[in-house]
Design a protein around this motif. Structure first.
Motif, PDB file in Angstrom:
ATOM      1  N   UNK A 287      27.622  31.089  40.483  1.00 46.09           N
ATOM      2  CA  UNK A 287      27.882  32.395  40.435  1.00 46.09           C
ATOM      3  C   UNK A 287      29.294  32.573  39.604  1.00 46.09           C
ATOM      4  N   UNK A 288      29.235  33.428  38.540  1.00 44.99           N
ATOM      5  CA  UNK A 288      30.308  33.993  38.033  1.00 44.99           C
ATOM      6  C   UNK A 288      30.705  35.477  38.181  1.00 44.99           C
ATOM      7  N   UNK A 289      31.932  35.761  38.755  1.00 47.29           N
ATOM      8  CA  UNK A 289      32.351  37.067  39.200  1.00 47.29           C
ATOM      9  C   UNK A 289      33.613  37.426  38.300  1.00 47.29           C
ATOM     10  N   UNK A 290      33.819  38.611  37.759  1.00 51.33           N
ATOM     11  CA  UNK A 290      34.843  38.889  36.825  1.00 51.33           C
ATOM     12  C   UNK A 290      35.171  40.381  37.387  1.00 51.33           C
ATOM     13  N   UNK A 291      36.410  40.391  37.857  1.00 53.72           N
ATOM     14  CA  UNK A 291      36.940  41.525  38.449  1.00 53.72           C
ATOM     15  C   UNK A 291      37.797  42.146  37.245  1.00 53.72           C
ATOM     16  N   UNK A 292      37.852  43.542  37.613  1.00 57.48           N
ATOM     17  CA  UNK A 292      38.347  44.406  36.404  1.00 57.48           C
ATOM     18  C   UNK A 292      39.688  44.576  36.811  1.00 57.48           C
TER      19      UNK A 292
END
Length: 113
Positions: A108-113
């Motif tokens: 899982x790759x999660x990118x937050x703004x």
């Protein structure tokens, strides 16, 4: 052959991650290899591939930001991801190109703004 992806995580936009793909039960020393991803509610798509001779191809949204590479000695494939964006959030998988019938464990790759 089993292909397992690792190296994912939670990062802020603009950050970097390096994904690794390890093969067991066979090598990734021949043939085309690829990184795929599946975002929530979307179909799985191939985003990068590398041929047996080292030629690389990228999906337009990741071109210039992601780099695929392979290490024949380690039977491994890598994906260096830079300048990550929230739209890159997805589960990432590695496989052959075309893909194997069964998918290994993604990361899982999660990118937050």
């Amino acid at each position: 052959v089993q292909l397992q992806a690792s190296g994912g995580g939670l990062v802020q936009a603009g950050g970097s991650l390096r994904l690794s793909c390890a093969a067991s039960g066979g090598g990734v020393s021949i043939g085309n290899m690829g990184w795929y991803r599946q975002a929530p509610g979307k179909e799985r798509e191939i985003i990068a591939r590398i041929t047996s001779t080292g030629n690389t191809h990228y999906l337009d949204p990741v071109k210039g930001r992601f780099t695929i590479s392979r290490d024949y000695a380690k039977s491994a494939v890598y994906l260096q991801m830079s300048s990550l964006e929230p739209d890159d959030t997805a589960v990432y998988y590695c496989s052959t190109v075309p893909p194997l019938r069964s998918w290994g464990q993604g990361t899982q790759v999660s990118v937050s703004s």
